[in-house]
Every structure is written in structure tokens, then in C-alpha cells.
Scaffold this active site. Structure first.
Site, PDB file in Angstrom:
ATOM      1  N   HIS A  91      -2.586  -0.275 -12.890  1.00  0.00           N
ATOM      2  CA  HIS A  91      -3.946  -0.807 -13.454  1.00  0.00           C
ATOM      3  C   HIS A  91      -4.949   0.271 -13.184  1.00  0.00           C
ATOM      4  O   HIS A  91      -5.028   0.527 -11.841  1.00  0.00           O
ATOM      5  CB  HIS A  91      -4.171  -2.024 -12.635  1.00  0.00           C
ATOM      6  CG  HIS A  91      -3.458  -3.070 -12.993  1.00  0.00           C
ATOM      7  ND1 HIS A  91      -3.064  -4.035 -12.089  1.00  0.00           N
ATOM      8  CD2 HIS A  91      -2.983  -3.571 -14.195  1.00  0.00           C
ATOM      9  CE1 HIS A  91      -2.149  -5.111 -12.722  1.00  0.00           C
ATOM     10  NE2 HIS A  91      -2.335  -4.675 -13.905  1.00  0.00           N
ATOM     11  N   PHE A  94      -3.860   1.262  -7.432  1.00  0.00           N
ATOM     12  CA  PHE A  94      -2.634   1.419  -6.611  1.00  0.00           C
ATOM     13  C   PHE A  94      -1.386   0.353  -7.072  1.00  0.00           C
ATOM     14  O   PHE A  94      -1.031  -0.079  -6.263  1.00  0.00           O
ATOM     15  CB  PHE A  94      -2.819   1.212  -5.133  1.00  0.00           C
ATOM     16  CG  PHE A  94      -4.021   1.949  -4.720  1.00  0.00           C
ATOM     17  CD1 PHE A  94      -4.305   3.360  -5.028  1.00  0.00           C
ATOM     18  CD2 PHE A  94      -5.096   1.341  -3.886  1.00  0.00           C
ATOM     19  CE1 PHE A  94      -5.393   3.854  -4.709  1.00  0.00           C
ATOM     20  CE2 PHE A  94      -6.178   2.112  -3.416  1.00  0.00           C
ATOM     21  CZ  PHE A  94      -6.490   3.225  -3.892  1.00  0.00           C
ATOM     22  N   HIS A  95      -0.942   0.169  -8.394  1.00  0.00           N
ATOM     23  CA  HIS A  95      -0.019  -0.694  -8.806  1.00  0.00           C
ATOM     24  C   HIS A  95       0.959  -0.239  -9.862  1.00  0.00           C
ATOM     25  O   HIS A  95       0.994  -0.792 -10.644  1.00  0.00           O
ATOM     26  CB  HIS A  95      -0.757  -1.818  -9.488  1.00  0.00           C
ATOM     27  CG  HIS A  95      -1.683  -2.915  -8.496  1.00  0.00           C
ATOM     28  ND1 HIS A  95      -2.701  -3.622  -9.327  1.00  0.00           N
ATOM     29  CD2 HIS A  95      -1.983  -2.833  -7.288  1.00  0.00           C
ATOM     30  CE1 HIS A  95      -3.439  -4.140  -8.387  1.00  0.00           C
ATOM     31  NE2 HIS A  95      -3.028  -3.743  -6.893  1.00  0.00           N
ATOM     32  N   PRO A  96       1.506   1.054  -9.143  1.00  0.00           N
ATOM     33  CA  PRO A  96       2.509   1.667 -10.187  1.00  0.00           C
ATOM     34  C   PRO A  96       3.941   0.626 -10.192  1.00  0.00           C
ATOM     35  O   PRO A  96       4.322   0.181  -9.284  1.00  0.00           O
ATOM     36  CB  PRO A  96       2.910   3.003  -9.613  1.00  0.00           C
ATOM     37  CG  PRO A  96       2.490   2.737  -8.123  1.00  0.00           C
ATOM     38  CD  PRO A  96       1.315   1.752  -8.105  1.00  0.00           C
TER      39      PRO A  96
END
Length: 536
Positions: free
Chosen positions: A298, A472-474
Site C-alpha cells: 500500500h 509498510f504492508h508488503p
């Protein structure tokens, strides 16, 4: 020389992060099962991990963050982004924003429609509820008494209530629960905290069971490669204190190292694209084309507005009296700004009315900086970050050397898809519209980012490329599926090899429409049942 680790283990879990702590807890509930848990980072017993606002001092801190960076991103005007990943027990739940968010029911039903039977919303809701300790008690949608605490935030900001009323003017209505399967609307985020203290998966799942005789935890243990007997995983080589160790697993090796390090370890172990592995001199154990592919994340666009006549954290933090008040409030009541998550108020809405479900998430904060980690501005301001929940841009994570100490190359390819660029521009225009609401005019909002001088689509897109950053949503780099290129199947077993599963956010075939920590807890809960079922 490789030292053989003494002890017989049924399972080796690589990574004591978001998923690994859950797995260690659940698998060792059976006293007959012996588990080795390896964590490359150290202890989470650190005051900035415990204090919620400490995320500001954990990100970019070599004690708690792996200090990863992306490759230069063409869609971000050639910028390379910092890519924080937790380097302590609890992994990213020790440094993240603590927001409890499941995503939308449609996300998981989409996984099931892709052939991943058992992964629809109705299948997974019981796993969300299993570990939940919801502040409102048990209901048809929430669990109580579980390990994963879900609390209300312990502070309030009048400016955020004003933004909620402003959003109502444009049809974004207040919502009581973001986690009932449909998160459309506005509200104040619930958080993984206990009485104003961060609640990570280490504290929730791992610490209470560390005294179990069938669980062994080793920290500062850097996994170097998996050990294979033919095409079956039999153990792990790891480095610690200058020595290389080998541990063996009778049943399975479970990778829970996250969306960056799980594909990295597979590639270093010979599971991945044959051309890439051979170029690096890595022997191919199994050709798996999509290891490290399908990276999704995101991208947040930070719009910033100055305000007047209302308190924000900027003004509090930039005065000695304000700082003293903040510290005293936390010391006495575990409340106030030191207890706050990075984002307190959120909105889920559509970039286009034709969308079936919301595709935008707003994180609204009573503060502003030039960028995360920088000092707060001296003037009162708010930040209205907005991100595209379902980006079409996909990237990759691949090793560039056999040296496990070198981070892989991270290429998110942000804004490479045409639709993502269109949504980015529409989202900024929508944020601007909300800030014109009658309910906000008393505070005289004035845009400073991206800047009112940027009006055309081309100008806005260029400016977005200069200010947007990861949230920070890999996920997705060891994607689950039933096609021949999927890295894992619906049982999370790595296709083409035996004795090996991946259990973390990397298995998501499509990113969820919200924050990713609690969906990863859910994945680990379901995986524990899959493992126990396979073992009989």
C-alpha cells in the site's frame, strides 16, 4: 565448520515475528511436539517497543529495524524508500502502527474464488476470533479472552472529530466497526494495546509459553539456507556468534520470515527462478518461477493542511510545557499522545462510485512532518494520508548475491499500473474536497502538501511521486494458489518440495483492503490447524 545443534525437533520455525510467535504457541500446545524457533533479531524488551509512540524511535533504529531500502522507484521520481522491518521478537508487530484491521470479506472471498478453498471470509472469521480479546466482549463477529488484545485508543482530538463530521457532508458516514467484513465509513481505529502499552505477538503468544519444555527459542540466529535431502527440507543452517549451526526437523520446516525474507531464504536455498539462481552460483533444488514475484504494498500519499484555533500534537510537542504534560499524562494514566498509534482516525471509501467495495483508506493524524521520523512542524497542522487498498502494480524481491547478510533487491514498482496512477490523482482530489467541508472552515485549513499550485493531473502525479511513501504492508512474494506457478498451495506447503511451508504475509495472493498484521496472525492460526491435521 558446521556445528550440529543438539536436540530432536519436529518443527523448525524460521522467524519469531508476527506469524512465528503464533505458530510456536499453537504447535507446542501438544507436549509431544518439539519446536525450535529461530529469530535473527534480539529481544523486544526495549522501552520504545513498549511505549506506543515509540514506533518513531524504532523505525530507522538498528536495534529494532533491519534498515532495508527499495531500489530507486521510477513511479516515485527515482526515489529509494526506507522499508522498515522488525528486527526483534514480535517482528513488525513490535514496530508497526498497532491498528487492528481484518480487511474486507470480499478480499478473502476473492482468494477462495482463485481456487484457494478454505480461505474465504466465512472460513477465516473463526480464526480471527480465536485469538481475539476484543474490548467489547464476545459476539458473533468478535472473540473474547484470546491472546490478541484489541483496545480502544486512550486519547481524543477535537480536530479529528471535526474531520469525521466534514466527511459526513460528502457521504462518508460514521461506522461502529471496521472489522465486520465491510469497512466502508469513518471511525477511530482500534489498536493492539493493553492499558496504553503496545501488545505485540511476542507478548501475546510467545512469552506466556517460553517455559514449555518442548519449545526452544534461539535469538540472533541468522538463517543462511535450508537443508534438503533430495527435494525434502530436513533442516536449517543458521549463523550465530560467528559460527554456523545446523538444526534438523523430523516433520517440517516452517518459514515465517516475512514477505521480504521468506523468498530470500528460498532463493538462497535453491528454490526459485533457475536463471537467477544459476547466475549467482546457487544449485537449483526446485524451479519455482514466482518465488519473490507478486510483491504488493500500500502506497500512502500524505496530504498536509495547516489549521488554526485547535490543538494538534505539533503545538504540544514544540513547547516545554506541552512535552511535560504529555510525559506526565502517560506516566500517571498510560494515556495521551504517548499512547497514540501513528493514526487515530480512519476512513474507507471509494475512489469511484462504481466500485463494489471501498478501495481507499485514509489515515488522519493530528500532526505533520516533512517525512516520517522527521521533527514535527512548529505550526498546527494535520495529515490526511490516503492509500489505494487494491493496487494493480506488482513488484518483486530477489537476492543479488549468495551472501545472506546482503538484503535482497526490493522493487515494489509503485504506480506502474495506469489505474493506480488514476486512483492516486482521484484520491488527492477527494481529500481536497473533504477539506473544503463547511464543518472545517472554522479551522481555516490551508494545503501545504501536495500544494494548491499543483492542479492538473500531470502536476499532481509528479508531486505524488515526490511525497508518496510505503505504509509498510508488503505481501504476496510466496503467493498461494492452485496454478503451476504458485509458490505454495492452499495448505501452505511449498509446491514441488516436501517438508516445507511458508506461513506469513508473503502467501497472500492479493493484498487485503486494510492493515496486514492481524490477517497475518489469522494466517498463522489457520496454518497451525493445517499442520496438526497433516500430522494426524
Amino acid at each position: 565448520m558446521t556445528v550440529k545443534l543438539e536436540g530432536d525437533f519436529d518443527y523448525i520455525i524460521v522467524g519469531a515475528g508476527t506469524a512465528g510467535c503464533v505458530l510456536a504457541n499453537r504447535l507446542t500446545q501438544d507436549p509431544r511436539v518439539r519446536v525450535l524457533l529461530l529469530e535473527a533479531g534480539g529481544s523486544d524488551n526495549y522501552h520504545w517497543v513498549k511505549i506506543p509512540v515509540g514506533y518513531l524511535y524504532c523505525i530507522g533504529n538498528p536495534r529494532t529495524d533491519w534498515l532495508m531500502k527499495t531500489a530507486p522507484e521510477p513511479g516515485l521520481n527515482g526515489r529509494s524508500l526506507s522499508y522498515p522491518r522488525g528486527k526483534v521478537l514480535g517482528g513488525c508487530t513490535s514496530v508497526n502502527g498497532m491498528i487492528y484491521m481484518r480487511g474486507q470479506a470480499a478480499d478473502y472471498d476473492r482468494w477462495r474464488q482463485m481456487g484457494n478453498l478454505g480461505w474465504g471470509w466465512d472460513d477465516l472469521l473463526p480464526y480471527f476470533m480465536k485469538s481475539e480479546d476484543f474490548h467489547g466482549g464476545k459476539s458473533d463477529l468478535h472473540g473474547a479472552g484470546g491472546e490478541w488484545k484489541v483496545a480502544k485508543q486512550r486519547l481524543a482530538w477535537p480536530i479529528l472529530h471535526a474531520v469525521q463530521e466534514a466527511a459526513r457532508e460528502f457521504g462518508i458516514l460514521p461506522r461502529a466497526d471496521f472489522n465486520d467484513g465491510n469497512n466502508e465509513g469513518s471511525g477511530f481505529f482500534e489498536v493492539n494495546q493493553s492499558r496504553g502499552v503496545r501488545w505485540n505477538t511476542s507478548k501475546a503468544f510467545l512469552r506466556p509459553v517460553l517455559n514449555r519444555p518442548n519449545l526452544r527459542l534461539i535469538t540472533n540466529a541468522h538463517a543462511e539456507r535450508l537443508v534438503f535431502d533430495g527435494k525434502r527440507a530436513k533442516g536449517v543452517h543458521f549463523g550465530r556468534d560467528g559460527e554456523t549451526w545446523e538444526a534438523s526437523a523430523r516433520s517440517e520446516v516452517l518459514l515465517a520470515a516475512g514477505a521480504i525474507n521468506s523468498p530470500k531464504l528460498l532463493e538462497l536455498s535453491g528454490v526459485g527462478r533457475p536463471d537467477l539462481l544459476r547466475d549467482l552460483g546457487i544449485e537449483v533444488v526446485h524451479a519455482s518461477r514466482d518465488v519473490g514475484e507478486n510483491l504488493q504494498d500500500h502506497l500512502q500519499i500524505r496530504t498536509v493542511y495547516t489549521v488554526s484555533g485547535v490543538q494538534t500534537l505539533n503545538t504540544m510537542f514544540n513547547s516545554l510545557f506541552g512535552k511535560a504534560r504529555i510525559g506526565l499524562e502517560y506516566a500517571l494514566r498510560r494515556s495521551g499522545p504517548m499512547s497514540m498509534a501513528p493514526s487515530q482516525f480512519g476512513m474507507f471509501t471509494k475512489s469511484d462510485p462504481s466500485m463494489e467495495t471501498p478501495d481507499l483508506e485514509y489515515h488522519v493524524q493530528p500532526l505533520s512532518t516533512d517525512k516520517l521520523g522527521d521533527p514535527l512542524h512548529s505550526f498546527p497542522a494535520i495529515t490526511m494520508s490516503v492509500c489505494n487498498l487494491r493496487p494493480e502494480s506488482v513488484g518483486s524481491v530477489h537476492v543479488t548475491t549468495r551472501d545472506r547478510a546482503v538484503q535482497p533487491q526490493i522493487r515494489p514498482n509503485y504506480l506502474s499500473a495506469v489505474r493506480d496512477r488514476e486512483v492516486a490523482v482521484r484520491s488527492v482530489r477527494q481529500a481536497r474536497q473533504i477539506m473544503t467541508a463547511k464543518h472545517l472552515q472554522q479551522f481555516e485549513p490551508d494545503e501545504i502538501l501536495p500544494g494548491p499550485q499543483h492542479q492538473s493531473d500531470e502536476e499532481l502525479l509528479r508531486q505524488i511521486g515526490s511525497i508518496a511513501t510505503t505504509i509498510f504492508h508488503p505481501v504476496g512474494t510466496c503467493r498461494m494458489g492452485v496454478d503451476e506457478y504458485a509458490v505454495v498451495g492452499p495448505d501452505l506447503c511449498v509446491r514441488g518440495v516436501g517438508g516445507l511451508r511458508v506461513i506469513d504475509a508473503s502467501i497472500m495472493p492479493k493484498i487485503v483492503s486494510g492493515n496486514t498484521a492481524s490477517p497475518t496472525v489469522m494466517i498463522a492460526e489457520k496454518a497451525a490447524d493445517l499442520i496438526r491435521s497433516a500430522a494426524g
